[in-house]
Design an enzyme around this catalytic site. Structure first.
Site, PDB file in Angstrom:
ATOM      1  N   LEU A 164       0.803  -1.211   0.000  1.00  0.00           N
ATOM      2  CA  LEU A 164       0.000   0.000   0.000  1.00  0.00           C
ATOM      3  C   LEU A 164       0.844   1.272   0.000  1.00  0.00           C
ATOM      4  O   LEU A 164       0.485   2.260  -0.638  1.00  0.00           O
ATOM      5  CB  LEU A 164      -0.932   0.012   1.212  1.00  0.00           C
ATOM      6  CG  LEU A 164      -1.986  -1.093   1.283  1.00  0.00           C
ATOM      7  CD1 LEU A 164      -2.747  -1.005   2.600  1.00  0.00           C
ATOM      8  CD2 LEU A 164      -2.951  -1.001   0.108  1.00  0.00           C
ATOM      9  N   GLY A 165       1.957   1.247   0.705  1.00  0.00           N
ATOM     10  CA  GLY A 165       2.804   2.434   0.769  1.00  0.00           C
ATOM     11  C   GLY A 165       3.375   2.802  -0.582  1.00  0.00           C
ATOM     12  O   GLY A 165       3.423   3.985  -0.954  1.00  0.00           O
ATOM     13  N   TYR A 221      -2.943  -7.082  17.683  1.00  0.00           N
ATOM     14  CA  TYR A 221      -3.150  -6.307  16.465  1.00  0.00           C
ATOM     15  C   TYR A 221      -4.373  -5.406  16.610  1.00  0.00           C
ATOM     16  O   TYR A 221      -4.339  -4.223  16.249  1.00  0.00           O
ATOM     17  CB  TYR A 221      -3.327  -7.250  15.279  1.00  0.00           C
ATOM     18  CG  TYR A 221      -3.501  -6.549  13.951  1.00  0.00           C
ATOM     19  CD1 TYR A 221      -2.456  -5.811  13.392  1.00  0.00           C
ATOM     20  CD2 TYR A 221      -4.697  -6.629  13.248  1.00  0.00           C
ATOM     21  CE1 TYR A 221      -2.607  -5.164  12.169  1.00  0.00           C
ATOM     22  CE2 TYR A 221      -4.860  -5.993  12.026  1.00  0.00           C
ATOM     23  CZ  TYR A 221      -3.811  -5.260  11.486  1.00  0.00           C
ATOM     24  OH  TYR A 221      -3.972  -4.627  10.273  1.00  0.00           O
TER      25      TYR A 221
END
Length: 322
Positions: A34-35, A183
């Site tokens: 995604l980055g 998480y």
């Protein structure tokens, strides 16, 4: 709120016709997934992107397409950032502050998921320390660099539904470690951090929001056992079938990164400030049992009092006040 974008919208569709020339954006986690896609589409629309990554060699290789597609004055520079080390976080922030150039958006994208029990360089539980505390220190240290009208976008997850934050035992010192609960805590923290950052900075025209990119196959699942992801999807599909809904489908990476760039540059700020969004839409609050892939945000993740308490606890843990 416009309904023109949704779950299948891509980054290119969301930014179609938008010129980001002259804009400057910090994106963390630009060595994969995604980055990289976030950096690519921003640079392709003219933004100057500062990409942060722990492994600069890996990031340089992963972002070759970002540089190739940069247009209208857009470009990419890389800076070193290890969110699991506050020494690295502070060094990165200090260098950005010394440089002095403003940001129009900060997209806190980097993170880890379902890691084995462990600790960061500073002794924090790995997921909470990396996903929340690293970004907490970074964003606060560079907060004055975010220009009026700018936005902080925290990439959270529907995984926040697995757990609220535990301010009494953030490091699992007294409770059994569960990687998904951990998480969930870290992703709830991402949302609560956005809520309180937004409250503190909106008077000067800087807003913050949190987003869920959706279910995407990236490196984020590298700590899951063989077959674990497939089994999870199978369980989800049983629930969806029972509810008369179609089976779950993973998003593509351009679809997953769409909500981040939408929240940073497209969505009306009064709609997303202090809120949580997914599928390029602001999410409704949900309570009670629900499918892990159904839209919605838990109320505890948007609780202003909880957000203030987390801020205070985070300052205590990192030894800094902001």
């Amino acid at each position: 709120m416009s309904d023109s974008f949704g779950a299948t919208s891509t980054t290119d569709e969301v930014l179609a016709g938008i010129n980001l020339s002259g804009k400057r954006v910090l994106v963390t986690g630009v060595s994969a997934g995604l980055g990289v896609e976030t950096a690519r589409v921003l640079a392709a629309h003219g933004a100057q992107v500062v990409g942060a990554a722990r492994d600069l060699a890996k990031a340089k290789q992963a972002t070759s397409e970002v540089r190739a597609q940069a247009a209208n004055g857009g470009g990419l520079t890389l800076v070193e950032l290890d969110l699991a080390s506050l020494k690295s976080v502070r060094a990165c922030a200090d260098a950005l502050v010394a440089d002095g150039r403003r940001f129009d958006a900060v997209i806190a994208n980097a993170g880890v998921m379902r890691t084995p029990f462990g600790h960061t360089a500073d002794g924090f539980e790995t997921q909470f320390g990396t996903n929340h505390l690293g970004h907490f220190v970074l964003a606060n240290r560079i907060a004055d660099l975010i220009a009026p009208g700018g936005r902080l976008v925290n990439v959270a997850s529907s995984g926040h539904r697995y757990s609220d934050v535990d301010l009494d035992d953030p490091g699992f010192a007294r409770t059994p470690y569960d990687p998904m609960i951990s998480y969930g805590r870290s992703k709830t923290a991402n949302i609560l951090f956005a809520v309180e950052f937004d409250r503190r900075h909106k008077a000067r025209g800087v807003r913050a929001t949190a987003v869920h990119p959706g279910g995407i196959k990236t490196e984020l699942d590298r700590h899951m056992a063989f077959g674990e992801l497939e089994n999870l999807v199978a369980q989800i599909n049983v629930q969806l079938a029972a509810a008369g809904q179609p089976p779950f489908q993973f998003k593509t990476i351009p679809q997953g990164a769409a909500t981040s760039v939408w929240a940073a540059f497209v969505a009306p700020v009064e709609d997303v400030g202090g809120r949580y969004s997914e599928n390029c839409q602001v999410s409704e609050i949900i309570e009670g049992p629900t499918s892990p892939v159904s839209p919605g945000v838990r109320s505890y993740a948007l609780d202003p009092a909880r957000a203030k308490a987390l801020w205070t606890k985070s300052e205590e843990m990192v030894g800094e006040r902001f």
